[in-house]
Write a protein that holds these residues in place. Sequence first.
Motif, PDB file in Angstrom:
ATOM      1  N   TYR A 100       3.782  -8.864   4.299  1.00 16.32           N
ATOM      2  CA  TYR A 100       2.894  -8.177   3.362  1.00 16.32           C
ATOM      3  C   TYR A 100       1.579  -7.734   3.989  1.00 16.32           C
ATOM      4  O   TYR A 100       1.030  -6.715   3.593  1.00 16.32           O
ATOM      5  CB  TYR A 100       2.570  -9.097   2.174  1.00 16.32           C
ATOM      6  CG  TYR A 100       3.794  -9.576   1.452  1.00 16.32           C
ATOM      7  CD1 TYR A 100       4.336  -8.829   0.410  1.00 16.32           C
ATOM      8  CD2 TYR A 100       4.435 -10.756   1.809  1.00 16.32           C
ATOM      9  CE1 TYR A 100       5.478  -9.248  -0.254  1.00 16.32           C
ATOM     10  CE2 TYR A 100       5.572 -11.183   1.154  1.00 16.32           C
ATOM     11  CZ  TYR A 100       6.090 -10.428   0.126  1.00 16.32           C
ATOM     12  OH  TYR A 100       7.218 -10.845  -0.526  1.00 16.32           O
ATOM     13  N   PHE A 101       1.065  -8.536   4.928  1.00 18.08           N
ATOM     14  CA  PHE A 101      -0.278  -8.335   5.459  1.00 18.08           C
ATOM     15  C   PHE A 101      -0.224  -8.138   6.972  1.00 18.08           C
ATOM     16  O   PHE A 101       0.394  -8.932   7.679  1.00 18.08           O
ATOM     17  CB  PHE A 101      -1.166  -9.527   5.103  1.00 18.08           C
ATOM     18  CG  PHE A 101      -1.068  -9.893   3.637  1.00 18.08           C
ATOM     19  CD1 PHE A 101      -1.520  -9.024   2.651  1.00 18.08           C
ATOM     20  CD2 PHE A 101      -0.488 -11.087   3.243  1.00 18.08           C
ATOM     21  CE1 PHE A 101      -1.397  -9.344   1.309  1.00 18.08           C
ATOM     22  CE2 PHE A 101      -0.372 -11.416   1.898  1.00 18.08           C
ATOM     23  CZ  PHE A 101      -0.830 -10.538   0.934  1.00 18.08           C
TER      24      PHE A 101
ATOM     25  N   ARG B 281      -8.418  -3.486   3.990  1.00 17.84           N
ATOM     26  CA  ARG B 281      -8.143  -3.231   2.569  1.00 17.84           C
ATOM     27  C   ARG B 281      -7.830  -4.514   1.811  1.00 17.84           C
ATOM     28  O   ARG B 281      -7.307  -4.481   0.705  1.00 17.84           O
ATOM     29  CB  ARG B 281      -6.988  -2.233   2.432  1.00 17.84           C
ATOM     30  CG  ARG B 281      -7.384  -0.852   2.956  1.00 17.84           C
ATOM     31  CD  ARG B 281      -6.508   0.258   2.456  1.00 17.84           C
ATOM     32  NE  ARG B 281      -6.405   0.310   1.017  1.00 17.84           N
ATOM     33  CZ  ARG B 281      -5.318   0.771   0.382  1.00 17.84           C
ATOM     34  NH1 ARG B 281      -4.274   1.209   1.056  1.00 17.84           N
ATOM     35  NH2 ARG B 281      -5.274   0.800  -0.946  1.00 17.84           N
TER      36      ARG B 281
ATOM     37  N   ALA C 207      -4.312  -6.267  -5.337  1.00 17.39           N
ATOM     38  CA  ALA C 207      -2.895  -6.002  -5.136  1.00 17.39           C
ATOM     39  C   ALA C 207      -2.013  -7.181  -5.493  1.00 17.39           C
ATOM     40  O   ALA C 207      -0.806  -7.142  -5.286  1.00 17.39           O
ATOM     41  CB  ALA C 207      -2.663  -5.617  -3.672  1.00 17.39           C
TER      42      ALA C 207
ATOM     43  N   TRP D 108      -0.415  -4.327   4.289  1.00 18.59           N
ATOM     44  CA  TRP D 108      -1.834  -4.163   3.981  1.00 18.59           C
ATOM     45  C   TRP D 108      -2.648  -4.388   5.242  1.00 18.59           C
ATOM     46  O   TRP D 108      -2.537  -5.433   5.875  1.00 18.59           O
ATOM     47  CB  TRP D 108      -2.279  -5.174   2.929  1.00 18.59           C
ATOM     48  CG  TRP D 108      -1.836  -4.829   1.553  1.00 18.59           C
ATOM     49  CD1 TRP D 108      -0.804  -5.390   0.862  1.00 18.59           C
ATOM     50  CD2 TRP D 108      -2.407  -3.837   0.698  1.00 18.59           C
ATOM     51  NE1 TRP D 108      -0.699  -4.806  -0.369  1.00 18.59           N
ATOM     52  CE2 TRP D 108      -1.675  -3.850  -0.499  1.00 18.59           C
ATOM     53  CE3 TRP D 108      -3.463  -2.939   0.828  1.00 18.59           C
ATOM     54  CZ2 TRP D 108      -1.965  -3.005  -1.562  1.00 18.59           C
ATOM     55  CZ3 TRP D 108      -3.752  -2.095  -0.222  1.00 18.59           C
ATOM     56  CH2 TRP D 108      -3.011  -2.129  -1.404  1.00 18.59           C
TER      57      TRP D 108
ATOM     58  N   PRO E 259       0.788  -1.232   0.000  1.00 23.84           N
ATOM     59  CA  PRO E 259       0.000   0.000   0.000  1.00 23.84           C
ATOM     60  C   PRO E 259       0.822   1.285   0.000  1.00 23.84           C
ATOM     61  O   PRO E 259       0.302   2.341  -0.358  1.00 23.84           O
ATOM     62  CB  PRO E 259      -0.839  -0.117   1.274  1.00 23.84           C
ATOM     63  CG  PRO E 259      -0.056  -1.006   2.171  1.00 23.84           C
ATOM     64  CD  PRO E 259       0.629  -1.980   1.242  1.00 23.84           C
TER      65      PRO E 259
ATOM     66  N   GLU F  45       1.880   0.944  -4.099  1.00 21.25           N
ATOM     67  CA  GLU F  45       0.965   0.234  -4.991  1.00 21.25           C
ATOM     68  C   GLU F  45       1.608  -0.135  -6.333  1.00 21.25           C
ATOM     69  O   GLU F  45       0.942  -0.240  -7.348  1.00 21.25           O
ATOM     70  CB  GLU F  45      -0.350   0.983  -5.142  1.00 21.25           C
ATOM     71  CG  GLU F  45      -1.073   1.084  -3.804  1.00 21.25           C
ATOM     72  CD  GLU F  45      -2.499   1.545  -3.879  1.00 21.25           C
ATOM     73  OE1 GLU F  45      -3.074   1.568  -4.977  1.00 21.25           O
ATOM     74  OE2 GLU F  45      -3.045   1.882  -2.813  1.00 21.25           O
TER      75      GLU F  45
END
Length: 132
Positions: free
Chosen positions: A118-119, A74, A79, A70, A47, A50
Amino acid sequence: MPRALTDGSAEDSVRVGGHEVHGLPVDLETRCVHWHQPWDVVALALPCCERLHPCRECHDAVAGHEAQLWPPDRFDAEAILCGACGSPMSIERYLAADACPCCAAVFNPGCRLHRHRYFAEQPASAGAARAG
């Protein structure tokens, strides 16, 4: 022309399914110098910028800024890109899949070990989630 980086390597980019993927030598199915097995066919955007990258290491090497994760609210963002067919997908859809929902290319099962890069956290419905 590739952009020279401070470590002597060069940023590369390729178009996959009409999407630009940035990293350290990237092949036409989104494999890079860090992840280059046959099933390493996912590019992810973070994010913060992007922009699609084959992996977090490629992002960190070429982005010029600190990565952001992320947030769960979201996870509907498109993505993720399948490097085999070039189809984009939402984070939520990717986390629930073992293979691309469009072309059935199998994703690297070891990516589950790196999802925290990533998350921010897992939604309850994702179960054993993955990341590239």
